[in-house]
Design an enzyme around this catalytic site. Sequence first.
Site, PDB file in Angstrom:
ATOM      1  N   CYS A  48      45.315  44.153  52.190  1.00  0.00           N
ATOM      2  CA  CYS A  48      45.736  43.804  50.817  1.00  0.00           C
ATOM      3  C   CYS A  48      46.847  44.704  50.286  1.00  0.00           C
ATOM      4  O   CYS A  48      47.787  44.223  49.651  1.00  0.00           O
ATOM      5  CB  CYS A  48      44.541  43.766  49.860  1.00  0.00           C
ATOM      6  SG  CYS A  48      43.522  45.235  49.839  1.00  0.00           S
ATOM      7  N   ASP A  89      47.186  38.483  43.192  1.00  0.00           N
ATOM      8  CA  ASP A  89      46.048  38.930  43.995  1.00  0.00           C
ATOM      9  C   ASP A  89      46.226  38.457  45.443  1.00  0.00           C
ATOM     10  O   ASP A  89      46.331  37.256  45.698  1.00  0.00           O
ATOM     11  CB  ASP A  89      44.764  38.341  43.393  1.00  0.00           C
ATOM     12  CG  ASP A  89      43.508  38.897  44.042  1.00  0.00           C
ATOM     13  OD1 ASP A  89      43.616  39.600  45.058  1.00  0.00           O
ATOM     14  OD2 ASP A  89      42.406  38.620  43.520  1.00  0.00           O
ATOM     15  N   HIS A 133      44.006  38.604  47.787  1.00  0.00           N
ATOM     16  CA  HIS A 133      42.707  38.380  48.429  1.00  0.00           C
ATOM     17  C   HIS A 133      42.361  36.898  48.571  1.00  0.00           C
ATOM     18  O   HIS A 133      41.326  36.433  48.109  1.00  0.00           O
ATOM     19  CB  HIS A 133      41.605  39.111  47.649  1.00  0.00           C
ATOM     20  CG  HIS A 133      41.810  40.592  47.594  1.00  0.00           C
ATOM     21  ND1 HIS A 133      42.530  41.195  46.579  1.00  0.00           N
ATOM     22  CD2 HIS A 133      41.415  41.584  48.420  1.00  0.00           C
ATOM     23  CE1 HIS A 133      42.555  42.493  46.790  1.00  0.00           C
ATOM     24  NE2 HIS A 133      41.904  42.760  47.892  1.00  0.00           N
TER      25      HIS A 133
END
Length: 373
Positions: free
Chosen positions: A74, A276, A278
Amino acid sequence: VLSRYENQITILSDYLEEFPETDEPVWILGRQHHLNTDKSKLLLDISARLWFTYRRKFSPIGGTGPSSDAGWGCMLRCGQMMLAQALICRHLGRDWQWEKHKKQPEEYHRILRCFLDRKDCCYSIHQMAQMGVGEGKSIGEWFGPNTVAQVLKKLALFDEWNSLAVYVSMDNTVVIEDIKKMCWSPPQSSSFAPSSAHLHRSALGRNKNSAGFCTGWKPLLLIIPLRLGINHINPVYIDAFKECFKMPQSLGALGGKPNNAYYFIGFLGNELIYLDPHTTQSFVDLEENGTVDDESFHCQQAPHRMKIMNLDPSVALGFFCKEECDFDNWCSLVQKEILKQQSLRMFELVQKHPPHWPPFIPPTKPEVTTTGA
């Protein structure tokens, strides 16, 4: 086609409803938006950012390593997003907008090709993970903001097309003299524009160009790793941190929560807005004509928000200065907005290289021999 169009309308309307009704401005990478008058412009601005997420089914890193970065990549993806924003500002300008199915300039596709999950792409997950080994990080190990900054600094030395000067500050101190020395130093080879064939060769390209040197300011990617507290962010830094997103040179910030990295692109009140990484998507490769199916590289959903006080104190700020005047303007803004009457400064900006530091030597591309690994 109609069904997809209707789904898209639903997604956009959901996206806009996520923001609260407020008169407070939203700041996104140096641009101000007002929710009550131009929500659509805000939406376009956010969706135009290149969005890099976990991917699966790419070729194994190093030949025998992982074929997905889910669970560990990430911060590498966030570093890619910050760098991609710098390259967009470099080639297309801050106000460039992306629209689905709309033909984009060739520079856009070349930027995107730099980040594909292939070992021969300059800023791929493969290159970043393997360069991280030199920073003490095993492949598959989680990076912090400073590590990803050091990796980008090293990889940029092999990137002749974009020709960036990457400066990563030490000890919370930005040295103006060192940056000017680095950005004005002659490159090792001229900033020629490689043919498309060059793009598919090894990212650590061994092709030298002997066509002489070019002079001028090398576009600057400035990364400032910071620790804004011990276990939690110190409230004294909040106003200065938010001020950085207002600067026209802003590339946002890398950070998040322990072992959860996000790319912060702006704020609304005391909430940070972020992309994000993820989400695990399938590997996307080049098409036959050299373009990329880019839809999965733009976030078309509601941007996430989190309270600033929930931010992990370990962060890295990013700024891009295409010309020397942009850097001079940034220095003035820092003096005025960041260093003003603050008892506890977020970072220092000094004119001269500190005498007790080792001498500053602008980084140069090392000679690389590959073993085929």
